[in-house]
Design an enzyme around this catalytic site. Structure first.
Site, mmCIF file in Angstrom:
data_model
loop_
_atom_site.group_PDB
_atom_site.id
_atom_site.type_symbol
_atom_site.label_atom_id
_atom_site.label_comp_id
_atom_site.label_asym_id
_atom_site.label_seq_id
_atom_site.Cartn_x
_atom_site.Cartn_y
_atom_site.Cartn_z
ATOM 1 N N ASP A 40 0.808 -1.230 0.000
ATOM 2 C CA ASP A 40 0.000 0.000 0.000
ATOM 3 C C ASP A 40 0.839 1.278 0.000
ATOM 4 O O ASP A 40 0.324 2.341 0.334
ATOM 5 C CB ASP A 40 -0.944 0.039 1.209
ATOM 6 N N CYS A 79 -4.128 -5.830 -3.475
ATOM 7 C CA CYS A 79 -3.067 -6.755 -3.064
ATOM 8 C C CYS A 79 -3.110 -8.105 -3.782
ATOM 9 O O CYS A 79 -2.147 -8.492 -4.454
ATOM 10 C CB CYS A 79 -3.144 -7.001 -1.561
ATOM 11 N N LYS A 138 4.326 -11.047 3.915
ATOM 12 C CA LYS A 138 2.932 -11.221 3.495
ATOM 13 C C LYS A 138 2.820 -12.126 2.274
ATOM 14 O O LYS A 138 3.610 -12.023 1.336
ATOM 15 C CB LYS A 138 2.339 -9.844 3.181
ATOM 16 N N HIS A 140 -0.934 -13.620 1.079
ATOM 17 C CA HIS A 140 -2.256 -13.181 0.606
ATOM 18 C C HIS A 140 -2.642 -13.798 -0.736
ATOM 19 O O HIS A 140 -3.300 -13.167 -1.570
ATOM 20 C CB HIS A 140 -2.316 -11.646 0.520
ATOM 21 N N HIS A 294 0.750 -1.107 5.358
ATOM 22 C CA HIS A 294 -0.680 -1.426 5.423
ATOM 23 C C HIS A 294 -1.178 -1.179 6.840
ATOM 24 O O HIS A 294 -0.463 -1.417 7.816
ATOM 25 C CB HIS A 294 -0.881 -2.903 5.047
ATOM 26 N N HIS A 347 0.830 -1.721 -5.142
ATOM 27 C CA HIS A 347 -0.091 -0.800 -5.834
ATOM 28 C C HIS A 347 0.000 0.549 -5.141
ATOM 29 O O HIS A 347 0.845 0.752 -4.261
ATOM 30 C CB HIS A 347 -1.538 -1.330 -5.822
ATOM 31 N N LYS A 371 -5.359 3.437 -4.442
ATOM 32 C CA LYS A 371 -5.655 2.017 -4.255
ATOM 33 C C LYS A 371 -7.088 1.694 -4.655
ATOM 34 O O LYS A 371 -8.011 2.462 -4.383
ATOM 35 C CB LYS A 371 -5.406 1.644 -2.794
#
Length: 581
Positions: A40, A79, A138, A140, A294, A347, A371
């Site tokens: 982020d 994400c 991370k 995800h 984030h 992003h 975002k």
């Protein structure tokens, strides 16, 4: 004659010594790779991209010692799909990792959706080339498919030898003092579906009992089970999120459930440096996927209150310090000249993430949007920095369209591997561009999706230098005149929250990077020709798409008890194995 030969040999030796650094690439057969991805982070949050109030000396040092890309584009503005594209070198809708509805990311560790096992990541190819591969931070991209321990979406099933981190993503629910972040709209939707399916089940049951409807008891039982599944998923979204989603894993083992957020940063840094130290004698790939920046912006006491941008600025400055620690570890082991380091964000910054007057999301500089916005530059233009001393020219700035998907073929080719030939790879090898042997990016067109919906297309018209961008769909900002969807929390991809443009909005990013003044047939003589050419490119692109299972379908994203990672006996899932050790 002897004197002449001596002079000739001396001249040849000097000419070899004076060869430009780029020529040394052939000596390094398998470089190490350290891929650093922020979460982020806005492009405007970094010093070398224009920020003069948040201190990022270590990221800036990478740019000074390497190559900085100014038009580096994420394949998606969220994400899960962006990271899927990064790992596979393919637009996320090719793997089913972009959304057909408004639920655009993986929402539970206990969901069944995720990066399909038949996708080939760059880590898997490097693993086959003899690399030691590690992912810290991370993920995800999902965990399980059919049972709690099948790990079909897990990093270890996608080419990583070692994993330490969050299989999910940070959310505010991970800190007990923070306001819950779990999508309220999603909770409402789950409850609505639960009620609708419950009503349908009751109607069918009454019809079966009264003989008005002919349906088997088996079908009715399945309907009841489906209704129960939705009810459990809705019920679990209250109070259980911290236990179900906020967990840490080492390889297949859950080590913290729930995670102890006060020490997460130090553990991720420790694991990253340890991975470099353990693998210094063999080629390695380290993908350090930061939890920064984030929300809830986990920041250690050492950095709290140190920046001039509140908690968000503190968090970014701590991440920059972590980058410096990893670079120092590389230097300490004597690996600087044999290691390609890359820094980016998945992003753009989250403009709508606010609490009162506190801005908890990033800044995207001069670029419009952020975002979740598939078309506007602020959602998809991200930092892109490469450093490889002796191979890449230091202090270079490149303003050519490139993509996060380009990392895939670049890394694979440098490792001596071959990209898969049985599927479309959308990324392009960046080395000719980075080394200065190619003037232009290989991308003629880049397609900007919001979920599965095409919002915009970029055309790099190399002969003229123009970078045309046509917007077919744009989100409706609220309140009017604002630069984001502050009424929703993030902008939608379709429905009443967007506007369709026919003809599309057209910009020339080479003259108007902020996308402030749309062109028209009256103001741009090439307007009609550009729109026609982009239209043909869209048709050609769509012919390369094939139907695939949708990993973010409603069934795949709802919580399923039998898929939930658990370090105890389900449902009694809690542990702290790090403290035990």
């Amino acid at each position: 004659l002897l004197c002449f030969r001596t002079s000739l040999v001396t001249a040849l030796i000097f000419s070899l010594l004076l060869q430009p650094p780029v020529a040394q690439l052939s000596i390094i057969t398998q470089p190490n790779f350290v891929l650093l991805m922020a979460d982020d982070l806005g492009i405007g949050d970094v010093g070398c991209y224009g920020n003069d109030t948040i201190r990022t000396p270590n990221i800036d040092r990478l740019a000074k010692e390497g190559v900085k890309l100014t038009q580096h584009i994420a394949a998606a503005p969220l994400c899960t799909p962006s990271r899927a594209a990064f790992l596979t070198g393919r637009y996320p809708l090719r793997s089913g990792m972009d959304a057909i509805n408004n639920d655009r990311v993986i929402l539970w560790n206990g969901g069944s959706g995720g990066l399909p096992p038949n996708e080939t990541t760059f880590a898997k190819i490097l693993q086959q080339q003899g690399y030691s591969t590690g992912l810290i931070g991370k993920w995800h991209q999902g965990v399980n498919c059919e049972s709690r321990n099948d790990h079909c979406h897990h990093p270890l099933n996608h080419g990583f030898d070692y994993f330490y981190g969050m299989p999910f993503t940070l959310i505010s629910d991970c800190q007990t003092a923070e306001e819950p972040e779990m999508d309220r709209a999603f909770r409402k939707k789950l409850w609505l579906y639960t009620q609708m399916i419950g009503l349908a089940t009751l109607t069918v049951a009454l019809g079966r009992l009264t003989g008005l409807i002919s349906v088997s008891w088996k079908a009715l039982t399945c309907l009841v089970g489906f209704n129960l599944l939705f009810f459990v998923s809705w019920f679990s979204s209250y109070g259980f999120i911290r236990y179900w989603n906020c967990i840490m894993m080492r390889n297949h083992e859950v080590t913290e459930q729930p995670m102890v957020t006060e020490r997460t940063t130090s553990f991720i840094l420790r694991e990253s440096i340890s991975f470099v130290e353990r693998n210094k004698h063999q080629p390695f790939l380290l993908f350090l996927s930061f939890l920064h920046s984030h929300t809830p912006l986990l920041t250690t006491e050492k950095f709290l209150g140190k920046s001039s941008h509140g908690l968000y600025g503190d968090n970014v400055e701590e991440m920059d310090w972590m980058v410096g620690q990893v670079l120092d570890a590389i230097d300490k082991e004597g690996l600087k000249n044999t290691t390609l380091v890359y820094f980016t964000s998945d992003h753009g910054g989250w403009l709508e993430r606010q609490e009162g007057k506190r801005q908890l999301g990033g800044w995207n500089g001069m670029y419009r949007g952020g975002k979740a916005m598939g078309g506007w530059e602020g959602g998809i233009r991200v930092p892109g920095i490469f450093r490889w001393p002796g191979v890449l020219p230091a202090g270079t700035v490149i303003d050519e369209p490139t993509s996060l998907m380009d990392i895939y073929p670049t890394v694979v080719h440098l490792a001596g591997g071959v990209v898969p030939q049985d599927r479309v790879i959308d990324g392009r090898d960046l080395m000719p561009l980075l080394q200065g042997t190619a003037e232009h990016s290989e991308h003629d067109f880049l397609f900007h999706y919001c979920g599965i919906h095409l919002h915009a297309v970029r055309w790099h018209q190399k002969d003229s230098g123009a970078i045309w961008k046509a917007h077919y769909v744009t989100p409706n900002f609220r309140p009017l005149g604002a630069g984001a969807c502050y009424d929703r929390g993030h902008c939608p991809c379709f429905g009443e929250g967007v506007t369709h443009h026919d003809p599309p909005l057209l910009f020339d990013l080479s003259r108007d990077p902020s996308e402030a003044q749309p062109l028209s047939a009256d103001t741009e003589p090439l307007f009609d020709a550009v729109i026609r050419r982009i239209g043909r490119a869209i048709e050609e692109h769509r012919r390369t798409l094939s139907p695939v299972p949708q990993q973010l379908s409603l069934y795949n994203i709802i919580w399923k008890p039998w898929l939930q990672p658990c370090c105890g006996t389900f449902p009694f899932c809690w542990c702290d194995k790090e403290s035990d050790n």
